[in-house]
Scaffold this motif. Structure first.
Motif, PDB file in Angstrom:
ATOM      1  N   MET A 157       0.826  -1.209   0.000  1.00  0.00           N
ATOM      2  CA  MET A 157       0.000   0.000   0.000  1.00  0.00           C
ATOM      3  C   MET A 157       0.857   1.254   0.000  1.00  0.00           C
ATOM      4  SD  MET A 157      -3.216   0.873   2.491  1.00  0.00           S
ATOM      5  CE  MET A 157      -4.075  -0.572   1.904  1.00  0.00           C
ATOM      6  N   GLN A 158       2.069   1.161   0.567  1.00  0.00           N
ATOM      7  CA  GLN A 158       2.931   2.328   0.667  1.00  0.00           C
ATOM      8  C   GLN A 158       4.071   2.288  -0.351  1.00  0.00           C
ATOM      9  OE1 GLN A 158       4.006   2.045   4.794  1.00  0.00           O
ATOM     10  NE2 GLN A 158       2.167   3.081   5.504  1.00  0.00           N
ATOM     11  N   SER A 159       3.958   1.423  -1.375  1.00  0.00           N
ATOM     12  CA  SER A 159       5.041   1.273  -2.333  1.00  0.00           C
ATOM     13  C   SER A 159       5.264   2.542  -3.143  1.00  0.00           C
ATOM     14  CB  SER A 159       4.745   0.092  -3.268  1.00  0.00           C
ATOM     15  OG  SER A 159       3.507   0.305  -3.941  1.00  0.00           O
ATOM     16  N   HIS A 160       4.210   3.340  -3.322  1.00  0.00           N
ATOM     17  CA  HIS A 160       4.335   4.586  -4.088  1.00  0.00           C
ATOM     18  C   HIS A 160       4.284   5.805  -3.177  1.00  0.00           C
ATOM     19  CE1 HIS A 160       4.083   2.282  -7.757  1.00  0.00           C
ATOM     20  NE2 HIS A 160       2.945   1.753  -7.364  1.00  0.00           N
ATOM     21  N   TYR A 161       4.617   5.627  -1.920  1.00  0.00           N
ATOM     22  CA  TYR A 161       4.598   6.739  -0.968  1.00  0.00           C
ATOM     23  C   TYR A 161       5.566   7.821  -1.435  1.00  0.00           C
ATOM     24  CZ  TYR A 161       3.480   8.534   3.701  1.00  0.00           C
ATOM     25  OH  TYR A 161       2.986   9.259   4.746  1.00  0.00           O
ATOM     26  N   LEU A 162       5.193   9.074  -1.185  1.00  0.00           N
ATOM     27  CA  LEU A 162       5.991  10.203  -1.647  1.00  0.00           C
ATOM     28  C   LEU A 162       7.458  10.053  -1.259  1.00  0.00           C
ATOM     29  CD1 LEU A 162       6.094  13.112  -2.874  1.00  0.00           C
ATOM     30  CD2 LEU A 162       5.654  13.944  -0.560  1.00  0.00           C
ATOM     31  N   ALA A 163       8.343  10.102  -2.250  1.00  0.00           N
ATOM     32  CA  ALA A 163       9.775  10.014  -1.981  1.00  0.00           C
ATOM     33  C   ALA A 163      10.197  11.177  -1.091  1.00  0.00           C
ATOM     34  CB  ALA A 163      10.555  10.053  -3.293  1.00  0.00           C
ATOM     35  N   GLY A 164      10.969  10.889  -0.056  1.00  0.00           N
ATOM     36  CA  GLY A 164      11.411  11.917   0.878  1.00  0.00           C
ATOM     37  C   GLY A 164      10.528  12.052   2.090  1.00  0.00           C
ATOM     38  N   ALA A 165       9.363  11.361   2.094  1.00  0.00           N
ATOM     39  CA  ALA A 165       8.460  11.380   3.246  1.00  0.00           C
ATOM     40  C   ALA A 165       8.550  10.051   3.978  1.00  0.00           C
ATOM     41  CB  ALA A 165       7.020  11.641   2.799  1.00  0.00           C
ATOM     42  N   VAL A 166       8.365  10.085   5.277  1.00  0.00           N
ATOM     43  CA  VAL A 166       8.467   8.881   6.108  1.00  0.00           C
ATOM     44  C   VAL A 166       7.064   8.330   6.343  1.00  0.00           C
ATOM     45  CG1 VAL A 166       9.288   7.923   8.283  1.00  0.00           C
ATOM     46  CG2 VAL A 166      10.516   9.845   7.229  1.00  0.00           C
ATOM     47  N   PRO A 167       6.773   7.119   5.866  1.00  0.00           N
ATOM     48  CA  PRO A 167       5.420   6.563   6.043  1.00  0.00           C
ATOM     49  C   PRO A 167       5.184   6.070   7.470  1.00  0.00           C
ATOM     50  CG  PRO A 167       6.831   4.956   4.975  1.00  0.00           C
ATOM     51  CD  PRO A 167       7.648   6.217   5.103  1.00  0.00           C
ATOM     52  N   TYR A 168       3.912   5.931   7.817  1.00  0.00           N
ATOM     53  CA  TYR A 168       3.564   5.291   9.081  1.00  0.00           C
ATOM     54  C   TYR A 168       3.901   3.803   8.971  1.00  0.00           C
ATOM     55  CZ  TYR A 168       0.760   9.393  10.431  1.00  0.00           C
ATOM     56  OH  TYR A 168       0.356  10.655  10.765  1.00  0.00           O
ATOM     57  N   PRO A 169       4.457   3.203  10.017  1.00  0.00           N
ATOM     58  CA  PRO A 169       4.673   1.748   9.984  1.00  0.00           C
ATOM     59  C   PRO A 169       3.353   1.031   9.737  1.00  0.00           C
ATOM     60  CG  PRO A 169       5.835   2.734  11.838  1.00  0.00           C
ATOM     61  CD  PRO A 169       4.948   3.810  11.264  1.00  0.00           C
ATOM     62  N   GLU A 170       3.391  -0.052   8.984  1.00  0.00           N
ATOM     63  CA  GLU A 170       2.159  -0.726   8.574  1.00  0.00           C
ATOM     64  C   GLU A 170       1.331  -1.211   9.755  1.00  0.00           C
ATOM     65  OE1 GLU A 170      -0.917  -1.734   6.552  1.00  0.00           O
ATOM     66  OE2 GLU A 170       0.801  -0.724   5.631  1.00  0.00           O
ATOM     67  N   GLU A 171       1.986  -1.653  10.840  1.00  0.00           N
ATOM     68  CA  GLU A 171       1.201  -2.137  11.982  1.00  0.00           C
ATOM     69  C   GLU A 171       0.410  -1.011  12.638  1.00  0.00           C
ATOM     70  OE1 GLU A 171       5.513  -1.650  13.592  1.00  0.00           O
ATOM     71  OE2 GLU A 171       4.478  -2.151  11.704  1.00  0.00           O
ATOM     72  N   PHE A 172       0.962   0.217  12.630  1.00  0.00           N
ATOM     73  CA  PHE A 172       0.237   1.360  13.175  1.00  0.00           C
ATOM     74  C   PHE A 172      -0.873   1.797  12.216  1.00  0.00           C
ATOM     75  CE2 PHE A 172       4.015   1.513  15.784  1.00  0.00           C
ATOM     76  CZ  PHE A 172       3.564   1.993  16.996  1.00  0.00           C
ATOM     77  N   ALA A 173      -0.576   1.801  10.930  1.00  0.00           N
ATOM     78  CA  ALA A 173      -1.596   2.176   9.940  1.00  0.00           C
ATOM     79  C   ALA A 173      -2.789   1.232  10.031  1.00  0.00           C
ATOM     80  CB  ALA A 173      -0.989   2.144   8.536  1.00  0.00           C
ATOM     81  N   ARG A 174      -2.507  -0.051  10.186  1.00  0.00           N
ATOM     82  CA  ARG A 174      -3.589  -1.035  10.294  1.00  0.00           C
ATOM     83  C   ARG A 174      -4.415  -0.780  11.553  1.00  0.00           C
ATOM     84  NH1 ARG A 174      -0.669  -5.018   9.432  1.00  0.00           N
ATOM     85  NH2 ARG A 174      -0.121  -5.543  11.596  1.00  0.00           N
ATOM     86  N   LEU A 175      -3.739  -0.479  12.672  1.00  0.00           N
ATOM     87  CA  LEU A 175      -4.446  -0.188  13.927  1.00  0.00           C
ATOM     88  C   LEU A 175      -5.336   1.029  13.783  1.00  0.00           C
ATOM     89  CD1 LEU A 175      -4.798  -0.593  17.048  1.00  0.00           C
ATOM     90  CD2 LEU A 175      -2.855   0.960  17.332  1.00  0.00           C
ATOM     91  N   TYR A 176      -4.835   2.090  13.154  1.00  0.00           N
ATOM     92  CA  TYR A 176      -5.608   3.319  13.025  1.00  0.00           C
ATOM     93  C   TYR A 176      -6.822   3.121  12.119  1.00  0.00           C
ATOM     94  CZ  TYR A 176      -1.388   5.397  15.102  1.00  0.00           C
ATOM     95  OH  TYR A 176      -0.330   5.691  15.928  1.00  0.00           O
ATOM     96  N   ARG A 177      -6.701   2.228  11.135  1.00  0.00           N
ATOM     97  CA  ARG A 177      -7.866   1.918  10.296  1.00  0.00           C
ATOM     98  C   ARG A 177      -8.882   1.089  11.070  1.00  0.00           C
ATOM     99  NH1 ARG A 177      -3.625   0.710   6.547  1.00  0.00           N
ATOM    100  NH2 ARG A 177      -3.288   2.469   5.142  1.00  0.00           N
ATOM    101  N   GLU A 178      -8.391   0.109  11.807  1.00  0.00           N
ATOM    102  CA  GLU A 178      -9.292  -0.754  12.573  1.00  0.00           C
ATOM    103  C   GLU A 178     -10.083   0.037  13.603  1.00  0.00           C
ATOM    104  OE1 GLU A 178      -6.692  -3.658  14.231  1.00  0.00           O
ATOM    105  OE2 GLU A 178      -6.561  -4.862  12.385  1.00  0.00           O
ATOM    106  N   LYS A 179      -9.448   1.059  14.169  1.00  0.00           N
ATOM    107  CA  LYS A 179     -10.127   1.862  15.194  1.00  0.00           C
ATOM    108  C   LYS A 179     -11.000   2.962  14.594  1.00  0.00           C
ATOM    109  CE  LYS A 179      -7.423   0.958  19.268  1.00  0.00           C
ATOM    110  NZ  LYS A 179      -7.047   1.499  20.584  1.00  0.00           N
ATOM    111  N   GLY A 180     -11.018   3.076  13.279  1.00  0.00           N
ATOM    112  CA  GLY A 180     -11.901   4.038  12.618  1.00  0.00           C
ATOM    113  C   GLY A 180     -11.364   5.443  12.545  1.00  0.00           C
ATOM    114  N   TYR A 181     -10.087   5.633  12.884  1.00  0.00           N
ATOM    115  CA  TYR A 181      -9.504   6.965  12.774  1.00  0.00           C
ATOM    116  C   TYR A 181      -9.279   7.329  11.302  1.00  0.00           C
ATOM    117  CZ  TYR A 181      -8.360   5.950  17.684  1.00  0.00           C
ATOM    118  OH  TYR A 181      -8.418   5.607  19.012  1.00  0.00           O
ATOM    119  N   TRP A 182      -8.770   6.385  10.558  1.00  0.00           N
ATOM    120  CA  TRP A 182      -8.544   6.577   9.129  1.00  0.00           C
ATOM    121  C   TRP A 182      -9.667   5.871   8.373  1.00  0.00           C
ATOM    122  CZ3 TRP A 182      -2.613   5.290   8.296  1.00  0.00           C
ATOM    123  CH2 TRP A 182      -1.848   6.161   9.080  1.00  0.00           C
TER     124      TRP A 182
END
Length: 552
Positions: free
Chosen positions: A1-26
Motif C-alpha cells: 500500500m505504501q510502495s508509491h509513498y511520496l519520496a522523501g516522506a516517512v510513512p507510518y509503519p504498517e502495523e500502526f496504519a492497520r491499527l488506526y484503520r481498525e479503530k476508525g480513525y482513518w
C-alpha cells in the motif's frame, strides 16, 4: 500500500496504519472526496464569505473542478508540487482543493514569508508552480519575488498571480469554466498518501516541510470539529493566515466545511475591522493567537463593547495564553474561551467546554485522541514523575513520522520508535490536562540554574502596566547566560522613567515569589514587538536588534 509513498516522506509503519484503520480513525477518504461530500450534503449553504461575495458549497466544489481542469490544461500533473502563498481570499481554498483534486501537492506558505523561505521551499520540493498575490503588506511586490525565483530555478515553470498578473498567469482565469473539460484524466492521490506539505511553526530558521496524509489530516479535522461543537450554523471569522495549520484544521476552515458552516474571511486582524465583520456576518467563532487578544480586549473595554461575549467561542492557540489574560477574558468579557495547544506536525490538545474554569484558565487542555501517545521525559529521555516538567514526546494517528527530505534532522527530531520530539516543556496533571511551561530552547541556563522563560513571562504579564513581554537569554562571561526581558508598557501620563520602571518590575517579580535568579538581569522597553510569519514573538529578531549578546 505504501510502495508509491511520496519520496522523501516517512510513512507510518504498517502495523500502526492497520491499527488506526481498525479503530476508525482513518476512513479511507481523500480531501477531494471530502469536499465533494460536503457539497452534496450542504449544496445551498454558504461555505465562504469573502469581501462582498458569498460562495455556496455547490459553487465552491464546481469552482474547484474548473480550477483543477485549467491547471491540468496548463501542464500541472499528479505529483507536481506547487507553492501556495495567498492572502485570505476565497481563491486560496479553491486552489488548495484544486491542486488536491489534480493529485498535485500544495506547499503551504504564509504571506509574511520572503525570498529566504520561498527559495528554500522551491529547492526542497522542485516546485513546478507558485501562487501568490500581486502586492502585499508594506507594498511588497510578490511578482518581483516570483521573477527572482524563476530566474534561479528551472523547475519553476508557472507563476499564478491574484490581482494584476503582468506577464504571469492570472488566478482569476483559473476560476473560469474551461472550454474543454476532461476530468477523468486525473484524480486525487489515495487516502494513505501525502496530500500536501505543511510548514513547521518554529520561531527561528527556515520552516521544515511536514508531509500530511489525507487519512491523518481528515481524522484530526473530524474529531476537532466535534470537540469544538461546530455545526451548520457556525460562522468562523478567519483573520489569521488561512494557510496556517491552526487556521486549517483546529478545527479551522476544514472543520467548518465538515460541519456545513461558513468561513468569514478577513484580511485585517485589527479589532476595529474584525468587530465590523463579526457584526455584519453574525460570526459565532474566532481563532486568534495571544498577540491579538490584548488589543481586542482593550478595544472592547474602551468602547464598552460587548462584541466578545456575543461569540459562541473564542479560540486561542499558536502560543501559550497568559493565565491572567485568560481569566480576564472569562471574568470581564464573559467569553467562552477555548485554549488550543498543537503543532502542524500533529498532536492537538483542547480545553473542553465542560471543563472547570480553573482547567480552562490554567491548562492547555487534553489530547484529541485516546491513542495520542504522550511521553514526558528529562534530558536523558527518562520519564519524569507525574506533574514534573519535562520534554514532550508524542506519536499517534495524526502525528507525522518524519519531516520531508530531512533525514539528518529526523534523527534529532524523532526517536527510533517513532516519537516526535516537540521541543515543548510541559507537565501533565492528574486530570489529563497539559500545561505548557515553555520551549526547551527557550530555557536560560544562568550559572547552572535553569530558568523557564514561560514562568517569568507569566509572572511579568500580571503587572497591570505590562501589555506584552518576552524573556530571552544573553551571553555572559561569568554565568554563561543572563536574562533580558523585553516589555511593552501600558503608557500613562505620569509614567516613571524606563530605569525606574525596570526597578519596579524587578521588585514586582520578587514580590510574586519567584527565585532571585529568575529576576531579569536586564529589562528593555519596546513600542512594538517583531513577529514571525506564524504570529509568534520573534525572539531571534529581538536578540539581533539589540545586540544583547555583546552585553555582559
Amino acid at each position: 500500500m505504501q510502495s508509491h509513498y511520496l519520496a522523501g516522506a516517512v510513512p507510518y509503519p504498517e502495523e500502526f496504519a492497520r491499527l488506526y484503520r481498525e479503530k476508525g480513525y482513518w476512513i479511507g477518504q481523500n480531501l477531494s472526496d471530502f469536499l465533494q461530500e460536503c457539497a452534496e450534503k450542504y449544496p445551498h449553504h454558504i461555505a465562504i464569505y469573502c469581501e462582498d461575495q458569498q460562495i455556496s458549497y455547490k459553487t465552491f466544489n464546481l469552482l474547484v473542478s474548473d480550477c483543477a481542469e485549467n491547471l491540468y490544461q496548463l501542464g500541472l500533473r499528479s505529483g507536481d508540487k506547487a507553492i501556495v502563498q495567498l492572502p485570505n481570499h476565497h481563491a486560496f481554498y479553491i486552489i488548495f482543493f484544486a491542486l488536491i483534486r489534480l493529485g498535485a501537492l500544495p506547499v503551504m506558505s504564509l504571506p509574511a514569508h520572503r525570498f529566504s523561505e520561498l527559495n528554500s521551499f522551491v529547492e526542497q520540493t522542485q516546485a513546478k508552480a507558485y501562487f501568490c498575490a500581486d502586492v502585499g503588506a508594506q507594498k511588497f511586490d510578490y511578482r518581483e519575488l516570483a521573477r527572482k525565483l524563476k530566474s534561479m530555478h528551472h523547475a519553476l515553470e508557472h507563476v499564478f498571480v491574484l490581482g494584476e498578473s503582468q506577464e504571469f498567469h492570472a488566478v482569476a482565469a483559473l476560476l473560469e469554466t474551461p472550454e474543454l473539460f476532461q476530468p477523468s484524466q486525473y484524480s486525487a492521490s489515495s487516502p494513505e498518501q501525502v496530500a500536501f506539505l505543511q510548514l513547521s511553526g518554529g520561531s527561528t530558521g527556515i520552516p521544515k516541510l511536514i508531509p500530511r496524509t489525507h487519512d491523518d489530516y481528515l481524522y484530526s479535522v473530524r474529531e476537532s470539529s466535534k470537540i469544538c461543537c461546530l455545526d451548520e450554523t457556525s460562522k468562523l471569522l478567519m483573520v489569521l493566515p488561512a494557510a496556517h495549520n491552526f487556521s486549517m484544521s483546529s478545527a479551522g476552515a476544514l472543520g467548518i466545511f465538515y460541519s456545513g458552516g461558513a468561513v468569514v474571511l478577513g484580511t485585517d486582524p485589527s479589532p476595529a475591522q474584525a468587530f465590523e465583520l463579526i457584526r455584519k456576518h453574525q460570526v459565532t467563532d474566532v481563532c486568534l493567537v495571544p498577540a491579538l487578544v490584548r488589543p481586542w480586549m482593550d478595544k472592547a473595554a474602551k468602547d464598552k463593547d460587548d462584541i466578545l461575549s456575543s461569540l459562541r467561542c473564542l479560540q486561542v492557540g499558536g502560543a501559550r495564553l497568559a493565565d491572567v489574560v485568560a481569566l480576564r477574558l472569562i471574568d470581564e468579557f464573559q467569553v467562552k474561551l477555548q485554549q488550543v495547544f498543537g503543532m502542524a506536525e500533529g498532536l492537538v490538545n483542547y480545553t473542553r467546554f465542560d471543563m472547570t474554569k480553573e482547567q480552562i484558565v490554567h491548562t492547555q487542555g487534553r489530547k484529541l485522541c485516546i491513542d495520542d501517545e504522550i511521553l514526558i521525559v528529562n534530558d536523558e529521555d527518562q520519564p519524569v514523575p507525574q506533574g514534573d516538567v519535562g520534554h514532550l514526546l508524542t506519536r499517534g494517528p495524526y502525528t507525522i513520522r518524519g519531516y520531508y527530505n530531512a533525514p539528518e534532522h529526523n534523527l534529532r527530531s524523532f526517536t527510533t520508535d517513532g516519537f516526535y520530539r516537540t521541543g515543548d516543556l510541559v507537565r501533565l496533571r492528574e486530570d489529563g490536562c497539559i500545561v505548557v511551561e515553555g520551549r526547551a530552547k527557550d530555557q536560560i541556563n544562568r550559572g547552572g540554574e535553569k530558568i523557564a522563560t514561560e514562568e517569568v513571562e507569566q509572572a511579568l504579564i500580571t503587572h497591570p502596566q505590562v501589555k506584552l513581554v518576552a524573556l530571552v537569554a544573553m551571553p555572559d562571561e561569568v554565568l554563561g547566560e543572563k536574562s533580558c526581558a523585553f516589555v511593552l508598557w501600558q503608557s500613562q501620563p505620569d509614567d516613571p522613567s524606563e530605569f525606574r520602571r525596570g526597578l519596579i518590575l524587578k521588585q514586582y517579580i520578587q514580590n510574586v515569589g519567584l527565585a532571585t535568579y529568575k529576576i531579569p538581569d536586564r529589562i528593555e522597553f519596546l513600542d512594538h514587538f517583531p513577529y514571525t510569519a506564524f504570529g509568534k514573538i520573534d525572539k531571534k529578531s529581538l536578540v539581533k536588534k539589540f545586540e544583547i549578546q555583546q552585553v555582559s
